[in-house]
Design an enzyme around this catalytic site. Sequence first.
Site, mmCIF file in Angstrom:
data_model
loop_
_atom_site.group_PDB
_atom_site.id
_atom_site.type_symbol
_atom_site.label_atom_id
_atom_site.label_comp_id
_atom_site.label_asym_id
_atom_site.label_seq_id
_atom_site.Cartn_x
_atom_site.Cartn_y
_atom_site.Cartn_z
ATOM 1 N N SER A 65 0.802 -1.225 0.000
ATOM 2 C CA SER A 65 0.000 0.000 0.000
ATOM 3 C C SER A 65 0.837 1.278 0.000
ATOM 4 O O SER A 65 1.682 1.468 -0.868
ATOM 5 C CB SER A 65 -0.929 -0.093 1.215
ATOM 6 O OG SER A 65 -1.828 0.946 1.255
ATOM 7 N N ASP A 281 -6.142 2.132 -3.144
ATOM 8 C CA ASP A 281 -7.380 1.952 -2.391
ATOM 9 C C ASP A 281 -7.689 3.167 -1.517
ATOM 10 O O ASP A 281 -8.653 3.166 -0.757
ATOM 11 C CB ASP A 281 -7.402 0.641 -1.571
ATOM 12 C CG ASP A 281 -6.296 0.544 -0.564
ATOM 13 O OD1 ASP A 281 -5.477 1.472 -0.455
ATOM 14 O OD2 ASP A 281 -6.249 -0.494 0.145
ATOM 15 N N ARG A 499 -3.037 5.314 20.178
ATOM 16 C CA ARG A 499 -3.279 3.878 19.964
ATOM 17 C C ARG A 499 -2.051 3.254 19.319
ATOM 18 O O ARG A 499 -1.314 3.940 18.585
ATOM 19 C CB ARG A 499 -4.522 3.633 19.085
ATOM 20 C CG ARG A 499 -4.479 4.335 17.759
ATOM 21 C CD ARG A 499 -5.651 3.972 16.867
ATOM 22 N NE ARG A 499 -5.469 2.687 16.203
ATOM 23 C CZ ARG A 499 -4.728 2.511 15.115
ATOM 24 N NH1 ARG A 499 -4.092 3.512 14.542
ATOM 25 N NH2 ARG A 499 -4.616 1.321 14.574
ATOM 26 N N PRO A 500 -1.824 1.967 19.590
ATOM 27 C CA PRO A 500 -0.701 1.320 18.918
ATOM 28 C C PRO A 500 -1.057 1.104 17.456
ATOM 29 O O PRO A 500 -2.184 0.683 17.159
ATOM 30 C CB PRO A 500 -0.577 -0.024 19.649
ATOM 31 C CG PRO A 500 -1.893 -0.260 20.301
ATOM 32 C CD PRO A 500 -2.574 1.058 20.482
ATOM 33 N N GLY A 502 -1.349 -0.715 13.921
ATOM 34 C CA GLY A 502 -1.446 -2.118 13.540
ATOM 35 C C GLY A 502 -0.536 -2.438 12.365
ATOM 36 O O GLY A 502 -0.468 -3.582 11.925
ATOM 37 N N THR A 503 0.144 -1.452 11.815
ATOM 38 C CA THR A 503 0.973 -1.701 10.632
ATOM 39 C C THR A 503 2.428 -1.268 10.808
ATOM 40 O O THR A 503 3.270 -1.624 9.998
ATOM 41 C CB THR A 503 0.421 -0.959 9.396
ATOM 42 O OG1 THR A 503 0.444 0.445 9.683
ATOM 43 C CG2 THR A 503 -0.992 -1.364 9.056
HETATM 44 P P1 NG1 Z 1 -2.414 1.746 11.612
HETATM 45 O O1 NG1 Z 1 -0.972 1.626 11.309
HETATM 46 O O2 NG1 Z 1 -3.024 0.618 12.384
HETATM 47 O O3 NG1 Z 1 -2.729 3.100 12.163
HETATM 48 C C1 NG1 Z 1 -2.922 2.447 9.073
HETATM 49 C C2 NG1 Z 1 -4.005 3.483 8.953
HETATM 50 C C3 NG1 Z 1 -5.341 2.760 8.882
HETATM 51 C C4 NG1 Z 1 -5.375 1.740 7.756
HETATM 52 C C5 NG1 Z 1 -4.156 0.832 7.842
HETATM 53 C C6 NG1 Z 1 -4.051 -0.143 6.717
HETATM 54 C C7 NG1 Z 1 -4.157 5.708 9.976
HETATM 55 C C8 NG1 Z 1 -4.120 6.499 11.221
HETATM 56 N N1 NG1 Z 1 -4.015 4.381 10.105
HETATM 57 O O4 NG1 Z 1 -3.183 1.673 10.222
HETATM 58 O O5 NG1 Z 1 -6.352 3.706 8.755
HETATM 59 O O6 NG1 Z 1 -5.478 2.365 6.516
HETATM 60 O O7 NG1 Z 1 -2.947 1.588 7.949
HETATM 61 O O8 NG1 Z 1 -3.493 0.367 5.575
HETATM 62 O O9 NG1 Z 1 -4.313 6.273 8.898
HETATM 63 ZN ZN ZN Z 2 -3.610 1.212 0.203
#
Ligand code: NG1
Ligand code: ZN
Length: 545
Positions: A65, A281, A499-500, A502-503
């Site tokens: 992405s 996306d 928040r932690p 997720g990526t």
């Molecule tokens: P994380 O890293 O969990 O914040 C980010 C985006 C999500 C989502 C994912 C997947 C922000 C604050 N967070 O997640 O909205 O798009 O990547 O690509 O934009």
């Molecule tokens: Zn994307």
Amino acid sequence: MAEFQEISKLSALHPKPAGLVLQYGTSGFRTNAKQLDHIMFRMGLLATVRSKKTKATIGVMVTASHNPEEDNGVKLVDPMGEMVTQDWEEHATQLANADQEDLLTALKNIIEKEAINMSQEANVFVGKDTRSSSASLSQAVLDGVSALGGHSKDYGLVTTPQLHYMVCCQNTQGKYGEATVEGYYTKFCQAFIQLTKNTSNRTDDQKHLCLDGANGIGALKVREMESHLKKELQISLNNDGSKGRLNHQCGADYVKVQQKPPTGVKINPGERCCSFDGDADRIVYYYTDSEGTFHLLDGDKMATLISTFLKELLTQAGLNLKIAVVQTAYANGSSTHYLENTMKVLVRCTKTGVKHLHHVAQEFDVGVYFEANGHGTVLFSKAAEEKIQQLAEDTNVNDERKKAALLLRNTINVINQTVGDAISDMLLIEAILAIKGMTIQQWDTIYTDLPNRQLKVKVDDRRVIDTTDAERRAVTPAGLQEAIDNLVKKYRQARSFVRPSGTEDVVRVYAEADTQESADALAHEVSLAVYRLAGGVGDEPKPLH
Ligand code: NG1
Ligand code: ZN
């Protein structure tokens, strides 16, 4: 079984680096591409098993992405084109992290637990983005599928939402469209042309859009699509991948987080521009005014424009359907306020990650969901689609209702309901602006964003932060939420949460307030609180000014 011998043999060609542990993140596995070969092979296995379980085609998309070129990742797509069900994320993690010698056992456990009939046929669609690592990684997925005797179709270079679309088309026997890129362009571009055909006096300026393709797959696909738009939308394509690096100082994430225009694009004052992310996306819009000030129109502004448009059409059509907007904690407070108090639309807040938004949106007749970063779409319930269709075909209704029903029908057709899709969202926004005769400046003034700031803090273990209330409050570590509450009280119209991610291996900090200085100061102070109370590593966060 013969398959299992084959797996042992083939998996040795895709060995797992010893000790490596990866988690299924917000939307799949994502890390440096060098660590992903075994993950891809194993996700090929998992997709095959999932296909046997669901007796349907499953998708596997190789992409990271908006992340840098050297990263990569993988997302699994379920039969209706939605993200893979959350119960299977656990299976994915088990399979991904099994040591080489335990792989067969891990696989057999899943097969047993899910009571999979191994003689069932399996079918997997595979797609990839333009990263240099994507070719060999998608081959590893294909190897995984064939190791379990599954059939696969390699779509090669496609956007993430295109692959979701293909899976949905295949599993609905073509009802959603034809499962080819050509079918995709035909479906969405025809709907766009239908929607805009009665918009009289559209000037060339209104038909013109400046696009930043993030040097990624979206740029290639827009170029492929162009002729289908029959000059009804004229796109000047920048960052098309011919020179710049993927997502480097460009693309939707850069523009949203940095709150500035991408490099590589010459923007004329007032010109309508948009940026895709690396797998197309996500999309955000923006313009610079005559004083050179940059104005961002993000996912919240898109959700507002789209829901206003749909609500008006539903009223004109006399259809009593329940519409809602689904957001996350990152939605600008002004957008929520405007939607609830001026538009009188139901607003729901969920955890970050489109899979959460998608599920909540499914509860309504019309569910508009967007993350502030520009990832989102609209879902119509089956009942809503049928009512709209019936009205569009009814010969006994007055002109106003009929016209609204036809517009609604074409609106449904221009939307990729499987997942947020930059191309489809772009066509939808362009059509709405054309129908309403609205400029980007007029759209921008629907409400004024509260100034805001997003920061990242490195901590030793981000899992020490646990959240509740759709991630708006931190439950642990002790004292953190209290500290945030006290800081927020110092500012006007302020809100902040942490928040932690997720990526990424970081804690994300968000703050908004009445001025940019206040939002920046609050974000910095909250970052310090995270650093001190949640095990910060490296240097202490510095003030922004
Ligand atoms: P994380 O890293 O969990 O914040 C980010 C985006 C999500 C989502 C994912 C997947 C922000 C604050 N967070 O997640 O909205 O798009 O990547 O690509 O934009
Ligand atoms: Zn994307």
